[in-house]
Every structure is written in C-alpha cells, then in structure tokens.
Write a protein that holds these residues in place. Structure first.
Motif, PDB file in Angstrom:
ATOM      1  N   UNK A 146     -27.189 -20.123   1.394  1.00 24.05           N
ATOM      2  CA  UNK A 146     -26.459 -19.760   2.615  1.00 24.05           C
ATOM      3  C   UNK A 146     -25.417 -18.686   2.333  1.00 24.05           C
ATOM      4  N   UNK A 147     -24.774 -18.758   1.153  1.00 26.11           N
ATOM      5  CA  UNK A 147     -23.802 -17.730   0.766  1.00 26.11           C
ATOM      6  C   UNK A 147     -24.479 -16.376   0.623  1.00 26.11           C
ATOM      7  N   UNK A 148     -25.686 -16.369   0.061  1.00 27.48           N
ATOM      8  CA  UNK A 148     -26.426 -15.119  -0.115  1.00 27.48           C
ATOM      9  C   UNK A 148     -26.694 -14.471   1.243  1.00 27.48           C
ATOM     10  N   UNK A 149     -27.197 -15.250   2.188  1.00 28.88           N
ATOM     11  CA  UNK A 149     -27.498 -14.689   3.504  1.00 28.88           C
ATOM     12  C   UNK A 149     -26.224 -14.265   4.236  1.00 28.88           C
ATOM     13  N   UNK A 150     -25.180 -15.069   4.139  1.00 25.34           N
ATOM     14  CA  UNK A 150     -23.915 -14.712   4.792  1.00 25.34           C
ATOM     15  C   UNK A 150     -23.366 -13.404   4.223  1.00 25.34           C
ATOM     16  N   UNK A 151     -23.422 -13.270   2.904  1.00 21.05           N
ATOM     17  CA  UNK A 151     -22.933 -12.055   2.252  1.00 21.05           C
ATOM     18  C   UNK A 151     -23.774 -10.846   2.643  1.00 21.05           C
ATOM     19  N   UNK A 152     -25.095 -11.022   2.687  1.00 17.54           N
ATOM     20  CA  UNK A 152     -25.965  -9.929   3.118  1.00 17.54           C
ATOM     21  C   UNK A 152     -25.652  -9.535   4.558  1.00 17.54           C
TER      22      UNK A 152
END
Length: 222
Positions: free
Chosen positions: A18-24
């Motif tokens: 979820x952090x990866x998608x939020x950061x992207x």
C-alpha cells in the motif's frame, strides 16, 4: 508459524504494498506540476526551495515531524509499536523517489495531460490508502497524528482530519510566498486530490475489502 503470526505477516506485507502505491500516486501527481495531496504539500514546497534533498527525503522528514508530534501529544498514552511508522516513513520516501525516477523522462507539456496526471495520481494514491485500511495493522504518520489530536482534544476524527488538511495547505502556501513570493507547489491539483481521494478510497475499499480479506485469512494450522 501459527495462524495469527502468518496472517499478521501478510497484513504487514499488504501495508508495504500500500505504501508503494501511495508513494507512486504522490509521484504521478507531482509530475503533473499542479500540486500534490494536502498532507504532502509542505514537503513538496520544501523540495522546491531546498532541492538538495528530494521530495522523498522531505516526506521522510515531514513524517518524522508528525511522529514526534504524536509522542508530544500523547506522552504516556503513546503506543510504542507506532514507532514502526519511522521505518515505514523511510520506505514511503524511497518509494516516492523511485516513482519520480520512473517518470523522469516523461515531460507533460499540455495542461490537460498534466491534469490527467493529477487525476491518475489521485486514483493510485486512493488505491494505496484503501489497501492500508484493509491491512489494518498500523496507521500512517499523518492519520496517526490526526488521531492523536482527536484523542487529546476529544473532537471527531473526521473534523480534525479536515482541519489538518487545510492547515497543511495553508502552511504550504505561506512557505511558498515566503520563499518565492508567489504560489509554488500548491495549486488546483492539491484541491482535486483533497476533494477526490476520499471518494476513491471508499470505492476501492468497497470493491476490494472482501476478496482481499479472504486472501489475508491464514490457512495454516494452529
């Protein structure tokens, strides 16, 4: 590994995803150059003024400030498990810089294309936040800071969240005029992200919660 630990491991893995998608989502929105989400707006302005550090680095600093704020507000009530927000904040910052690097060769020259990037980034951000909600293991630093204020002043979380987002934008605008004497890093994209992210999260939460929860339920024996 027993059932509880196995499921908890999968939930933390989901949270990292979820952090990866939020950061992207933040990186895509920034590429539109029309502003980022309210909670990232202060870090965005700082990255323009002090460009020696990347947006991801400023997000790490900003998140650590919010973590420190939680500790100061809650004091003895602070749950030390929440210090996991620190390494997760570093991950979020690194993921943001990774997303920025991925988009570095893409130059949106048309306003509609830039607006499209803001909308796409908002959707990706909302998708990431919905996964974090489903994971249900630890709050990100922004949400946890809002909850700390809410618990301290005994006000509804939603109302405090709105006030916090507005405060972030106001602070970003003040810093922008202080540094550049004009509006930089906080524009209509920030407003779009503020208005639309909640609806995107609600949509993906309703769509994904049941199937993802089924995947999270551990199959191992006690």
């Amino acid at each position: 590994m027993n059932k509880h630990k196995f499921e908890l491991t999968k939930r933390y893995i989901l949270f990292i995803v979820s952090l990866l998608f939020s950061a992207l989502g933040v990186a895509i929105t920034k590429k539109g150059e029309l502003g980022v989400s309210p909670i990232s707006s202060v870090a965005n302005v700082m990255s323009f003024q002090f460009s020696q550090l990347s947006l991801g680095s400023w997000l790490i600093i900003w998140n650590c400030v919010l973590i420190l704020g939680q500790i100061l507000l809650l004091r003895k009530k602070y749950q030390w498990i929440q210090l996991l927000q620190v390494p997760l904040s570093f991950l979020f910052g690194w993921f943001t810089d990774f997303g920025t690097w991925m988009l570095s060769l893409f130059e949106p020259n048309h306003y509609l294309l830039r607006l499209g990037l803001v909308l796409a980034g908002t959707i990706v951000l909302g998708f990431g936040i919905s996964l974090a909600v489903i994971a249900d293991v630890i709050m990100n630093s922004g949400e946890a800071f809002v909850k700390a204020i809410s618990d301290t002043i005994h006000k509804e979380f939603g109302n405090v969240k709105i006030a916090f987002d507005i405060s972030c934008v106001v602070l970003a605008v003040i810093l922008s005029f202080l540094f550049f004497h004009t509006l930089v890093g906080t524009r209509e994209g920030t407003v779009i992200a503020a208005l639309c992210t909640g609806f995107v999260v609600k949509f993906f939460n309703g769509l994904l919660r049941k199937p993802v929860e089924k995947l999270l339920i551990a199959k191992t024996k006690e």
